[in-house]
Design an enzyme around this catalytic site. Sequence first.
Site, mmCIF file in Angstrom:
data_model
loop_
_atom_site.group_PDB
_atom_site.id
_atom_site.type_symbol
_atom_site.label_atom_id
_atom_site.label_comp_id
_atom_site.label_asym_id
_atom_site.label_seq_id
_atom_site.Cartn_x
_atom_site.Cartn_y
_atom_site.Cartn_z
ATOM 1 N N LYS A 170 -0.502 -1.773 -6.501
ATOM 2 C CA LYS A 170 0.790 -2.292 -6.032
ATOM 3 C C LYS A 170 0.532 -3.748 -5.661
ATOM 4 O O LYS A 170 0.075 -4.050 -4.568
ATOM 5 C CB LYS A 170 1.269 -1.487 -4.819
ATOM 6 C CG LYS A 170 2.769 -1.440 -4.592
ATOM 7 C CD LYS A 170 3.454 -2.777 -4.420
ATOM 8 C CE LYS A 170 3.307 -3.379 -3.063
ATOM 9 N NZ LYS A 170 3.793 -4.782 -2.989
ATOM 10 N N GLY A 201 6.763 -3.630 -6.433
ATOM 11 C CA GLY A 201 7.840 -3.395 -5.480
ATOM 12 C C GLY A 201 7.500 -3.981 -4.135
ATOM 13 O O GLY A 201 6.456 -4.630 -3.959
ATOM 14 N N GLY A 203 6.644 -3.973 0.034
ATOM 15 C CA GLY A 203 5.732 -3.226 0.906
ATOM 16 C C GLY A 203 6.376 -1.912 1.340
ATOM 17 O O GLY A 203 5.730 -0.864 1.352
ATOM 18 N N GLY A 207 4.806 0.158 -1.230
ATOM 19 C CA GLY A 207 3.468 0.131 -0.626
ATOM 20 C C GLY A 207 3.249 1.324 0.290
ATOM 21 O O GLY A 207 2.227 2.020 0.215
ATOM 22 N N GLU A 245 -8.983 -6.055 4.130
ATOM 23 C CA GLU A 245 -9.375 -7.472 4.090
ATOM 24 C C GLU A 245 -8.180 -8.242 4.631
ATOM 25 O O GLU A 245 -7.155 -8.348 3.956
ATOM 26 C CB GLU A 245 -9.652 -7.917 2.647
ATOM 27 C CG GLU A 245 -10.781 -7.169 1.966
ATOM 28 C CD GLU A 245 -12.151 -7.572 2.465
ATOM 29 O OE1 GLU A 245 -12.271 -8.570 3.200
ATOM 30 O OE2 GLU A 245 -13.110 -6.856 2.136
ATOM 31 N N CYS A 279 -7.577 -17.077 2.895
ATOM 32 C CA CYS A 279 -7.915 -16.312 4.107
ATOM 33 C C CYS A 279 -9.133 -16.892 4.809
ATOM 34 O O CYS A 279 -9.245 -16.818 6.022
ATOM 35 C CB CYS A 279 -8.115 -14.851 3.758
ATOM 36 S SG CYS A 279 -9.160 -14.641 2.322
ATOM 37 N N GLU A 380 -2.978 -17.586 12.577
ATOM 38 C CA GLU A 380 -3.198 -17.982 11.184
ATOM 39 C C GLU A 380 -1.927 -18.674 10.679
ATOM 40 O O GLU A 380 -0.853 -18.074 10.650
ATOM 41 C CB GLU A 380 -3.504 -16.738 10.348
ATOM 42 C CG GLU A 380 -3.902 -17.080 8.928
ATOM 43 C CD GLU A 380 -4.193 -15.841 8.083
ATOM 44 O OE1 GLU A 380 -3.386 -14.906 8.118
ATOM 45 O OE2 GLU A 380 -5.223 -15.837 7.392
#
Length: 475
Positions: A170, A201, A203, A207, A245, A279, A380
């Site tokens: 996904k 699609g 989340g 997901g 991650e 990241c 972040e």
Amino acid sequence: MLIRDKLFIDGRWSAPSSTQAIEVHNAGTGEVMGRIPAAAEKDVDAAVSAARRALPGWSQTAPERRAELLENVSAGLKARADELARTIAQEVGMPLKMAGRIQAGLPIANFANYARVLKEFSFEQKVGNSLVVREPVGVVGAITPWNYPLHQIALKVAPALAAGCTVVLKPSEVAPFNAFLLAEVMDAAGLPAGVFNLVTGHGVPAGEALVKHPGVDMISFTGSTRAGKRISELAAQSVKRVALELGGKSASVILDDADLAAAVKGTVNGCYLNSGQTCTALTRMLVPESLYPEAARLAAESAKAFTVGDPLAEATKLGPLTSQAQLERVRSYIKKGIEEGAELLAGGPDAPEGTPKGGYYVKPTVFGKVRNDMTIAQEEIFGPVLSIIPYKDEEDAVRIANDTIYGLAGAVWSKDDARAQRVARRIRAGQVDVNGGAFNMNAPFGGFKQSGHGREAGVYGLEEFLEYKSLQLKG
Ligand code: NAD
């Protein structure tokens, strides 16, 4: 206009259960560049069922044959490298030449590398009277982000297939077209039906349907810490294995004996790669108080040298952000930095001049005299925004570097390699660059603390998708 209206399930391109579509925007112009299907629970269920049916055959396929097919995938991607780079440059906004090297180049290399890792891997070991064998975890749900879209996919799909797992992918709905190219390559490479399946699609519901599905044995997720927490909660209901991650807020520690110009330049480059949407971006630059004025001058000078513009233009060094949501988010963080009293040394919240209308452009920004408790030093941002934080001594630098909820990456700079390594060992993060050491695709990649758990890349990434089984032998 790129129109995709089918999902890749059980070795076939099939129509989704509803006609609902998601619009995908070109980062450089803001225009709609295409549409993809918004899969529903029913589609996810069909993909998982296909993956389950394919599992017994694929897990029993000889590793040599699996390696051969991974090589085919690498070659198939290589044959379409230009198309991939162009697609991703438009979906994500990374300058084209760099997208060719990184966004297309890394997945090509990773599929080929996993063929090699697999050939060298030993699936069993004798321990006393036991034979310890490694078996695939089973059906893997891979959920991936938009910033390095195909790279993140390859880091999951290649080792999962190598291990003998079957996969339902996904990908991010923000940059999904590269995943369709991969599915075409998989199809042509000769993989048996159901071994690799693609559902696109949002989340929610796609997901989450994958995470909750009882037919999925493991979820491998890369994305935000917010979504990672939700996925962990949902996966706990069926005690699935989860690899995460997640985000980062990495520190670049410049020690007092470092080559300051090289360290500042390396940090700014490490912060601005992919317009800061990385990241592992080095977003906090820690400098000794005595070197602060010179470091601030060098950083502002470096930032101003980044030509912002159309990702397809030759001269562009910094492309746009990926989406309107990202643009608003990054600008609001820049405003927050000013409000909280950081010193604006370069850039700012206004749109850069001369960039194409409608694209998601932001100025490369540097803040000086940042305190580590400010929002811009803790959260972040995921944009080209560098915070310079002065420190008193080495002890203070280590304390500040570790004063974060994250632990993904970092950097240390010193003329004395042993000293740099000593400090690098004290940083609580999964990957620390020492004096600009190069990225290594066989070294483990992943986070401490809220940057996640599990490791990707090389043999470490393969082991994530394997179970241990002990056969207790008599005599
Ligand atoms: P995101 O978390 O919004 O989305 C990532 C993926 O998860 C997408 O496919 C999305 O559709 C899906 N998703 C979202 N909510 C979900 C839910 N509740 N259940 C199941 N799936 C869900 O992240 P993003 O905005 O696409 O990516 C940016 C983030 O990814 C940043 O925080 C960045 O640091 C992180 N990231 C981490 C790494 C790493 O290796 N550590 C690499 C790249 C990006």
